[in-house]
Design a protein around this motif. Structure first.
Motif, PDB file in Angstrom:
ATOM      1  N   ARG A 144      44.008  26.060 -12.772  1.00 24.01           N
ATOM      2  CA  ARG A 144      42.861  26.978 -12.639  1.00 24.01           C
ATOM      3  C   ARG A 144      43.229  28.202 -11.812  1.00 24.01           C
ATOM      4  O   ARG A 144      43.002  29.340 -12.223  1.00 24.01           O
ATOM      5  CB  ARG A 144      41.704  26.210 -11.998  1.00 24.01           C
ATOM      6  CG  ARG A 144      40.499  27.042 -11.646  1.00 24.01           C
ATOM      7  CD  ARG A 144      39.559  26.219 -10.762  1.00 24.01           C
ATOM      8  NE  ARG A 144      38.352  26.954 -10.448  1.00 24.01           N
ATOM      9  CZ  ARG A 144      37.457  26.555  -9.547  1.00 24.01           C
ATOM     10  NH1 ARG A 144      37.660  25.421  -8.878  1.00 24.01           N
ATOM     11  NH2 ARG A 144      36.379  27.268  -9.313  1.00 24.01           N
ATOM     12  N   THR A 186      38.319  20.823 -14.375  1.00 22.16           N
ATOM     13  CA  THR A 186      38.357  20.332 -13.005  1.00 22.16           C
ATOM     14  C   THR A 186      37.049  19.663 -12.631  1.00 22.16           C
ATOM     15  O   THR A 186      37.027  18.588 -12.015  1.00 22.16           O
ATOM     16  CB  THR A 186      38.655  21.490 -12.037  1.00 22.16           C
ATOM     17  OG1 THR A 186      39.929  22.063 -12.352  1.00 22.16           O
ATOM     18  CG2 THR A 186      38.678  21.002 -10.593  1.00 22.16           C
ATOM     19  N   SER A 234      45.702  17.887  -7.735  1.00 21.89           N
ATOM     20  CA  SER A 234      45.168  17.854  -9.095  1.00 21.89           C
ATOM     21  C   SER A 234      45.875  18.913  -9.919  1.00 21.89           C
ATOM     22  O   SER A 234      45.907  20.079  -9.523  1.00 21.89           O
ATOM     23  CB  SER A 234      43.661  18.123  -9.086  1.00 21.89           C
ATOM     24  OG  SER A 234      43.191  18.374 -10.394  1.00 21.89           O
ATOM     25  N   SER A 277      44.917  19.994 -12.888  1.00 21.50           N
ATOM     26  CA  SER A 277      43.919  20.896 -13.472  1.00 21.50           C
ATOM     27  C   SER A 277      43.449  21.928 -12.461  1.00 21.50           C
ATOM     28  O   SER A 277      43.227  23.095 -12.798  1.00 21.50           O
ATOM     29  CB  SER A 277      42.731  20.099 -14.003  1.00 21.50           C
ATOM     30  OG  SER A 277      42.142  19.324 -12.975  1.00 21.50           O
ATOM     31  N   ARG A 278      43.296  21.518 -11.201  1.00 23.29           N
ATOM     32  CA  ARG A 278      42.877  22.469 -10.160  1.00 23.29           C
ATOM     33  C   ARG A 278      43.964  23.517  -9.919  1.00 23.29           C
ATOM     34  O   ARG A 278      43.663  24.705  -9.733  1.00 23.29           O
ATOM     35  CB  ARG A 278      42.559  21.717  -8.871  1.00 23.29           C
ATOM     36  CG  ARG A 278      41.905  22.589  -7.804  1.00 23.29           C
ATOM     37  CD  ARG A 278      41.580  21.787  -6.547  1.00 23.29           C
ATOM     38  NE  ARG A 278      40.652  20.697  -6.852  1.00 23.29           N
ATOM     39  CZ  ARG A 278      40.909  19.409  -6.653  1.00 23.29           C
ATOM     40  NH1 ARG A 278      42.088  19.035  -6.149  1.00 23.29           N
ATOM     41  NH2 ARG A 278      40.023  18.499  -6.940  1.00 23.29           N
TER      42      ARG A 278
END
Length: 422
Positions: free
Chosen positions: A292, A407, A286, A288-289
């Motif tokens: 982060r 996320t 991912s 977005s993960r």
């Protein structure tokens, strides 16, 4: 490799060619920040204002650019943007003064950010499947880094060969302009050739473009993706000030400052873009993960930058620390548009979604450079840089929070493409 696959990668390479050249003039400060101060007589604040004007015009027109990308053939928009930017560069080479530079930077935004960039994003999005988006955007950033580095080092070579003065800066700007024009001409013919072998998304009618904007506005996840891009980009803006920091606090020579700026702003794309794409797709599964945790990784590196002693004796540790920070940021930049696929944006409103995303995501360019530059002019020396770096750290913490929320949203409520279309 099949004929369709060859056509796909040919188009990808052609798109990288333009993507690595069109922003050279608007980002001339990357390699020539100090010459802009010494030869053009510009202060930190004035350079920041040029960048902010460019970003303000770009932000206002991003949504228009998204509509253009949905309405017109991207194979035509992309060369037009490149050639227009090159013509503006020829005028910049006359050193028109601060007011003239303001006009040039505003019009560069029209060519690059309204006409060119949303069309490029749509073209890249349509090249790959959903499970390839991290890699496609990562390799786009990495490929742009290769072109960026070659072109920028060539311009720096022209600058040095012409005496590292006014004639050198003028020649370097003309070099950038001619590269843009040449890239536009090559892109026009090669994209047309590739078009015969692979289908492009059919341009939507004008009413469909308006409907695409309205559909994109109604998807909350698009706004959160855009805010995530916003946080990455506002930290990215701060990378520019590593360049004068090394010159003022570590006495790095002007020519080496230019080389460092090229590495910091361009070459790291070569490593950072593909690395971010690989980590996002293969390790974190991912984008977005990954973003982060990358935000969190920035904090100890910035702590090291602030704690390092200044002076020529510590120049190499300072360069290593600042380049490490920039590398992490470029891994994030390489994939910060990939969550558009994770939230399920259908292809018929992709241009509008990216236009809307650019409107918010690139908004820091409207004010970040002016704020950072004003801090440095108001607090000269180490104190000003400490304030700027502390601000970047706080923004990284906020970015971690935003990416965490994104996320969770993707995990729980990803928008199905059919629902968005409906």
């Amino acid at each position: 490799m099949t004929a369709a696959s060859r056509a796909k990668w040919l188009r990808f390479i052609v798109l990288i060619l333009g993507g690595g050249t069109i922003y050279k003039l608007a980002n001339i400060k990357d390699a020539f920040y100090v010459p802009m101060q010494e030869i053009m007589g510009l202060s930190h604040t004035q350079i920041g204002t040029l960048l902010s004007i460019n970003a303000i015009v770009a932000t206002v027109l991003f949504v228009v650019g998204g509509m253009l990308a949905d309405r017109f053939d991207t194979r035509k928009l992309i060369p037009v943007g490149l050639i227009g930017a090159g013509l503006l560069g020829l005028y910049m080479a006359t050193f028109p003064g601060y007011s003239g530079m303001l006009v040039i930077f505003a019009l560069l935004a029209v060519c690059a950010d309204c006409i060119y960039w949303p069309a490029l994003l749509k073209a890249i999005r349509n090249l790959g499947d959903d499970d390839e988006q991290g890699r496609m955007f990562g390799f786009l950033e990495g490929g742009r880094g290769v072109v960026d580095t070659i072109v920028a080092f060539s311009a720096l070579g022209v600058f040095v060969a012409m005496g590292s003065g006014a004639a050198g800066l003028k020649s370097a700007i003309i070099f950038y302009a001619l590269i843009d024009i040449a890239a536009g001409i090559v892109t026009w013919f090669l994209l047309q050739g590739a078009a015969a072998k692979t289908a492009d998304t059919t341009a939507a009618p004008s009413s469909g473009a308006s409907a695409g904007i309205l559909a994109a506005i109604r998807v909350p996840a698009i706004w959160l993706v855009s805010l995530n891009v916003f946080m990455v980009y506002i930290v990215y803006c701060g990378l520019t000030y590593f360049i004068p920091y090394l010159k003022e606090m570590y006495s790095l020579p002007v020519a080496l400052v230019g080389a460092y700026g090229i590495i910091n702003q361009y070459f790291l794309k070569v490593l950072g873009g593909p690395t971010g794409g690989f980590l996002a797709d293969k390790k974190f599964h991912s984008a977005s993960r990954y973003i982060r945790w990358a935000f969190l990784a920035l904090l100890p590196v910035m702590g090291l930058i602030v704690m390092l002693p200044t002076g020529p004796g510590y120049i190499f540790p300072a360069m290593a620390a600042t380049l490490s920070f920039a590398f992490i940021v470029f891994t994030m930049r390489g994939v910060f548009w990939a969550p558009m696929s994770e939230i399920g944006i259908p292809s018929n409103i992709t241009g509008s979604a990216f236009g809307l995303g650019c409107l918010m995501g690139y908004a820091p360019g409207m004010f970040a450079y002016t704020v950072y530059g004003a801090i440095l002019d108001r607090f000269p020396g180490q104190q000003g840089y400490t304030y700027v770096f502390a601000l970047m750290s706080v923004l990284a913490v906020i970015g971690f929070i935003v990416a965490s929320v994104l996320t969770q949203m993707i995990r729980k409520t990803a928008v199905p493409p059919d629902a968005v279309a409906a």
